[in-house]
Enzyme design. Structure first.
Site, PDB file in Angstrom:
ATOM      1  N   TYR A 262      38.258  48.368  38.330  1.00 49.35           N
ATOM      2  CA  TYR A 262      39.666  47.738  38.189  1.00 49.35           C
ATOM      3  C   TYR A 262      40.061  47.022  39.587  1.00 49.35           C
ATOM      4  O   TYR A 262      40.647  45.820  39.826  1.00 49.35           O
ATOM      5  CB  TYR A 262      40.668  48.610  37.870  1.00 49.35           C
TER       6      TYR A 262
ATOM      7  N   ASP B 159      41.348  35.083  22.257  1.00 44.24           N
ATOM      8  CA  ASP B 159      41.048  35.945  23.308  1.00 44.24           C
ATOM      9  C   ASP B 159      40.423  35.272  24.518  1.00 44.24           C
ATOM     10  O   ASP B 159      39.288  34.594  24.498  1.00 44.24           O
ATOM     11  CB  ASP B 159      39.966  36.943  22.431  1.00 44.24           C
TER      12      ASP B 159
END
Ligand code: NDP
Ligand code: 8X3
Length: 253
Positions: A153, A60
């Site tokens: 974002y 990850d």
């Protein structure tokens, strides 16, 4: 790009997966990162059958210790990375900045900014030592201007632009190159993740417009990577033909 070594993060889907296939088709060897080990192994099997060497590196990207361990585990020729494609990224939700989940935004910021920076910090010193290398960051049109429900974002992709530009400045006295590829609408698993698994909402994003594919972006990434050594493609904004900005597109309904 035959025999070059390409390290791609988030290679188990969409743009990253398409980049893996494109570079493999052109004879490059690959280090493929992702979280889905089954998918990584399937991709490795598919691509090695095409005659290239593939190393899977499952971790990850938000876990810096696992990233460190994975990078430190690279030996010999696998350390000689020619191109780093910082691709892993995501967004969760379309919430207003004053209403969204701080925990979800931590995931987005940790993946899109902090992991990209950590990968860069861990891989680029070796490139500088070898005086050879190319860092290709997958930014976004979202980094050019904020849009409704996209504030965090958009901020992360604006950060990708600043990190790409800053790195290019820091490496200006080296033969290394830095590219920021900024796609518009690309139909991948991106919108499914954004809408937390709601496929209908994800499909609606591309309603009436032919979106780009991961393969379209892989062509751009490959073009930048394979340009002559004196050519540095600094930034590419690539959209579907019927998209003009992050918020303006023409839908043929
Ligand atoms: P996908 O969801 O199809 O692929 C994203 C990839 O990133 C997956 O392999 C995913 O793995 C991986 N990933 C996400 N989080 C992590 C993590 N913590 N550790 C390791 N891998 C992770 O979307 P895209 O291919 O579209 O997205 C790729 C990049 O392109 C992203 O940076 C995105 O922001 C950017 N982009 C996408 C656009 C679009 O319209 N699709 C437009 C502009 C930019 P897993 O399956 O395990 O989650
Ligand atoms: C993804 C493209 O327009 O959904 O980076 O932000 S957009």
């Amino acid at each position: 790009m035959k025999g070059k070594l390409i390290f791609i993060t988030g290679a188990t889907s969409g743009i990253g997966e398409a980049c893996a296939r494109k570079f493999a088709d052109m004879g490059s060897n690959l280090i493929l990162n992702g979280r889905n080990t089954e998918k990584l192994e399937a991709l490795k099997k598919e691509l090695t059958a095409r005659g290239v060497e593939v190393l899977t590196l499952p971790f990850d990207v938000r876990n810096r210790e696992d990233m460190r361990r994975a990078v430190d585990s690279l030996e010999g020729k696998w350390q000689q990375i020619d191109v780093l494609v910082n691709n892993a990224g995501l967004v969760l939700g379309m919430d207003k900045e004053h209403e969204g989940s701080l925990d979800e935004w931590d995931i987005v910021i940790d993946t899109n900014i902090k992991a990209l920076l950590a990968m860069t910090r861990m891989i680029v010193p070796g490139m500088v030592e070898r005086q050879r290398g190319h860092i290709i960051n997958i930014g976004s049109i979202a980094g050019d201007a904020a849009y409704a429900g996209g504030s965090v974002y958009c901020a992360t992709k604006a950060a990708v632009k600043a990190l790409s530009d800053g790195l290019r400045i820091d490496l200006v006295d080296t033969p290394l190159r830095v590219t920021n590829v900024k796609p518009g609408m690309v139909e991948t698993n991106f919108s499914v993740v954004r809408f937390r698994g709601d496929k209908d909402k994800a499909d609606a994003v591309y309603n009436g417009i032919r979106p780009l594919t991961g393969e379209d972006i892989a062509e751009v990434v490959y073009y930048a990577a394979s340009a002559p050594e004196h050519v540095q493609i600094a930034e590419v904004l690539v959209m579907p033909t019927y998209q003009a900005t992050g918020t303006v597109c023409h839908r043929q309904l």
